[in-house]
Motif scaffolding. Structure first.
Motif, PDB file in Angstrom:
ATOM      1  N   LYS A  18       0.836  -1.208   0.000  1.00  0.00           N
ATOM      2  CA  LYS A  18       0.000   0.000   0.000  1.00  0.00           C
ATOM      3  C   LYS A  18       0.872   1.259   0.000  1.00  0.00           C
ATOM      4  N   LYS A  19       1.913   1.256   0.820  1.00  0.00           N
ATOM      5  CA  LYS A  19       2.764   2.447   0.892  1.00  0.00           C
ATOM      6  C   LYS A  19       3.680   2.551  -0.326  1.00  0.00           C
ATOM      7  N   LEU A  20       4.143   1.431  -0.835  1.00  0.00           N
ATOM      8  CA  LEU A  20       4.966   1.458  -2.062  1.00  0.00           C
ATOM      9  C   LEU A  20       4.152   2.045  -3.225  1.00  0.00           C
ATOM     10  N   ALA A  21       2.852   1.779  -3.216  1.00  0.00           N
ATOM     11  CA  ALA A  21       1.998   2.290  -4.297  1.00  0.00           C
ATOM     12  C   ALA A  21       1.884   3.811  -4.237  1.00  0.00           C
ATOM     13  N   LYS A  22       2.221   4.397  -3.106  1.00  0.00           N
ATOM     14  CA  LYS A  22       2.114   5.854  -2.965  1.00  0.00           C
ATOM     15  C   LYS A  22       3.383   6.580  -3.440  1.00  0.00           C
ATOM     16  N   VAL A  23       4.420   5.848  -3.785  1.00  0.00           N
ATOM     17  CA  VAL A  23       5.703   6.476  -4.137  1.00  0.00           C
ATOM     18  C   VAL A  23       5.550   7.468  -5.275  1.00  0.00           C
ATOM     19  N   LYS A  24       4.903   7.045  -6.359  1.00  0.00           N
ATOM     20  CA  LYS A  24       4.936   7.861  -7.579  1.00  0.00           C
ATOM     21  C   LYS A  24       4.332   9.250  -7.402  1.00  0.00           C
ATOM     22  N   ASP A  25       3.381   9.388  -6.495  1.00  0.00           N
ATOM     23  CA  ASP A  25       2.730  10.684  -6.316  1.00  0.00           C
ATOM     24  C   ASP A  25       3.176  11.433  -5.068  1.00  0.00           C
ATOM     25  N   CYS A  26       4.207  10.949  -4.386  1.00  0.00           N
ATOM     26  CA  CYS A  26       4.509  11.530  -3.064  1.00  0.00           C
ATOM     27  C   CYS A  26       5.230  12.878  -3.151  1.00  0.00           C
ATOM     28  N   GLY A  27       5.877  13.179  -4.286  1.00  0.00           N
ATOM     29  CA  GLY A  27       6.479  14.499  -4.461  1.00  0.00           C
ATOM     30  C   GLY A  27       7.820  14.704  -3.783  1.00  0.00           C
ATOM     31  N   ALA A  28       8.350  13.667  -3.151  1.00  0.00           N
ATOM     32  CA  ALA A  28       9.649  13.803  -2.486  1.00  0.00           C
ATOM     33  C   ALA A  28      10.769  13.851  -3.533  1.00  0.00           C
ATOM     34  N   ASP A  29      11.910  14.418  -3.160  1.00  0.00           N
ATOM     35  CA  ASP A  29      13.062  14.386  -4.063  1.00  0.00           C
ATOM     36  C   ASP A  29      13.663  12.984  -4.122  1.00  0.00           C
ATOM     37  N   ALA A  30      13.463  12.221  -3.060  1.00  0.00           N
ATOM     38  CA  ALA A  30      13.918  10.825  -3.026  1.00  0.00           C
ATOM     39  C   ALA A  30      13.014  10.056  -2.081  1.00  0.00           C
ATOM     40  N   VAL A  31      12.860   8.763  -2.344  1.00  0.00           N
ATOM     41  CA  VAL A  31      12.233   7.892  -1.344  1.00  0.00           C
ATOM     42  C   VAL A  31      13.308   6.940  -0.830  1.00  0.00           C
ATOM     43  N   ILE A  32      13.141   6.522   0.415  1.00  0.00           N
ATOM     44  CA  ILE A  32      14.046   5.530   1.006  1.00  0.00           C
ATOM     45  C   ILE A  32      13.209   4.281   1.287  1.00  0.00           C
ATOM     46  N   LEU A  33      13.396   3.270   0.470  1.00  0.00           N
ATOM     47  CA  LEU A  33      12.656   2.021   0.641  1.00  0.00           C
ATOM     48  C   LEU A  33      13.347   1.269   1.771  1.00  0.00           C
ATOM     49  N   ASP A  34      12.622   1.072   2.863  1.00  0.00           N
ATOM     50  CA  ASP A  34      13.291   0.605   4.074  1.00  0.00           C
ATOM     51  C   ASP A  34      13.237  -0.902   4.240  1.00  0.00           C
ATOM     52  N   LEU A  35      14.401  -1.480   4.486  1.00  0.00           N
ATOM     53  CA  LEU A  35      14.506  -2.896   4.854  1.00  0.00           C
ATOM     54  C   LEU A  35      14.904  -3.051   6.315  1.00  0.00           C
ATOM     55  N   GLU A  36      15.219  -1.925   6.979  1.00  0.00           N
ATOM     56  CA  GLU A  36      15.734  -2.028   8.350  1.00  0.00           C
ATOM     57  C   GLU A  36      14.629  -1.902   9.401  1.00  0.00           C
ATOM     58  N   ASP A  37      14.647  -0.827  10.174  1.00  0.00           N
ATOM     59  CA  ASP A  37      13.829  -0.782  11.394  1.00  0.00           C
ATOM     60  C   ASP A  37      12.319  -0.702  11.174  1.00  0.00           C
ATOM     61  N   ALA A  38      11.874  -0.321   9.974  1.00  0.00           N
ATOM     62  CA  ALA A  38      10.429  -0.284   9.744  1.00  0.00           C
ATOM     63  C   ALA A  38       9.892  -1.664   9.372  1.00  0.00           C
ATOM     64  N   VAL A  39      10.790  -2.650   9.236  1.00  0.00           N
ATOM     65  CA  VAL A  39      10.372  -3.993   8.810  1.00  0.00           C
ATOM     66  C   VAL A  39      10.666  -4.995   9.932  1.00  0.00           C
ATOM     67  N   ALA A  40       9.616  -5.693  10.360  1.00  0.00           N
ATOM     68  CA  ALA A  40       9.773  -6.684  11.431  1.00  0.00           C
ATOM     69  C   ALA A  40      10.639  -7.847  10.936  1.00  0.00           C
ATOM     70  N   HIS A  41      11.309  -8.482  11.895  1.00  0.00           N
ATOM     71  CA  HIS A  41      12.233  -9.557  11.554  1.00  0.00           C
ATOM     72  C   HIS A  41      11.602 -10.606  10.628  1.00  0.00           C
ATOM     73  N   ALA A  42      10.371 -10.985  10.930  1.00  0.00           N
ATOM     74  CA  ALA A  42       9.706 -12.055  10.166  1.00  0.00           C
ATOM     75  C   ALA A  42       9.462 -11.641   8.714  1.00  0.00           C
TER      76      ALA A  42
END
Ligand code: COA
Ligand code: MG
Length: 299
Positions: A18-42
């Motif tokens: 759902k959040k990845l789908a929002k990338v194209k319209d978010c208007g940021a100069d860059a997005v940081i696709l997170d694999l670290e602390d926003a993602v649970a171990h499992a």
């Protein structure tokens, strides 16, 4: 500033369609696709595949903004798996958490050398921004970035949450709600280190994502202090950050007048403008500001 400044970098949890789908319209100069602390171990392995697929879906030249990935740090077993997966999708940069020193960045850079060769990417294409204050030793090494010769280094940023955990603190704010002294100190050191190294200085995130006025006020101060951009955690923060880190029309006008004043006195090291002395640092500042304004205006 060697590269286009990034005013806003928006974190996107790498396991969320759902959040990845929002990338194209978010208007940021860059997005940081997170694999670290926003993602649970499992979800680490699934997020890695999702982010790699997301990157592969859009060639770097056709992306609406830069696509960065925050990989897991070297004290976990995930870093190399993360890098191998995402480098197949040619990210624009790697956001490196919990670095201890410039040598950690050099180690990452060597991995990127090999992975760029493996995927036919131009050597040096993938940039690096370390979160350079997240361990107790890290602040003591910040000054070494200036002479480390890390050609991939695009900027430096800082974080307060992991540093608090690293020192066993139960809070990182003081009684008034401002960053406690330790965090203000490392924030200033990060600012100095970035400018000493000639790279972008990115302020940390503003946690209260519903408080737009507070965010704007905080960004205004950060920019006046010398920060060039900021991390965002919610799409609603992007416009405020972009606007705050954009040179204002009045600043652009003033910078033009500074350069005109120098142009009118060829060879002078110092000139007067509006009854005030201006000298070489003002001229450099004016040149930097106009380069930034031109870069943002071109978007
Ligand atoms: N990227 C993309 N989309 C996001 C987003 C983000 N960082 N944060 C929120 N959204 C989306 C939500 O999915 C929601 O979509 P919908 O309207 O289709 O339901 C919409 O924006 C509004 O979100 P909201 O309800 O206001 O927030 P939330 O409670 O869903 O999420 C957070 C709050 C903090 C969990 C979320 O903003 C987030 O995940 N931020 C990034 C966290 C992160 O990556 N941290 C690591 C670095 S510290
Ligand atoms: Mg963290």
């Amino acid at each position: 500033m060697t590269a286009l400044p990034l005013r806003s970098m928006l974190f996107i949890p790498g396991d969320s369609d759902k959040k990845l789908a929002k990338v194209k319209d978010c208007g940021a100069d860059a997005v940081i696709l997170d694999l670290e602390d926003a993602v649970a171990h499992a979800n680490k392995a699934a997020a890695r595949v999702k982010v790699a697929d997301f990157l592969k879906a859009t060639h770097p030249a056709r992306r609406p903004m830069q696509y960065w990935v925050r990989v897991n740090p070297f004290d976990t077993p995930h870093t190399l798996d993360d890098l191998v997966a995402v480098m197949a999708g040619a990210p624009d940069g790697i956001f490196q958490p919990k670095t201890n020193d410039p040598e950690d960045v050099r180690r990452l850079s060597h991995y990127l050398d090999a992975l760029e060769a493996a995927h036919g990417l131009e050597r040096g294409h993938v940039k690096i921004i370390p979160v350079a204050t997240e361990t107790a030793i890290a602040p003591f090494t910040l000054g070494r970035f200036a002479s480390a010769g890390l050609s991939r280094l695009l900027g430096l940023t800082w974080g307060a949450e992991d540093l608090a955990a690293a020192v066993g603190a139960s809070t990182n704010v003081d009684a008034s709600g401002q960053w406690d002294f330790t965090y203000r100190m490392v924030r200033s050191m990060c600012l100095l280190a970035a400018h000493a190294a000639g790279v972008q200085a990115l302020d940390t995130l503003y946690v209260d994502f519903r408080d737009e006025e507070g965010l704007r006020a905080s960004c205004r101060i950060a920019r006046a202090q010398g920060f060039t951009g900021r991390i965002a955690i919610h799409p609603a923060q992007v416009a405020a950050i972009n606007e705050s880190f954009m040179p204002s029309p009045a600043e652009v006008e003033h910078a033009r007048r500074v350069l005109e004043a120098f142009a009118a006195s060829p060879g002078a090291g110092t000139v007067g403008l509006d009854g005030k002395m201006i000298d070489i640092p003002h001229r450099k500042q004016a040149e930097k500001l106009l380069a930034q304004a031109a870069a943002f205006g071109a978007r």
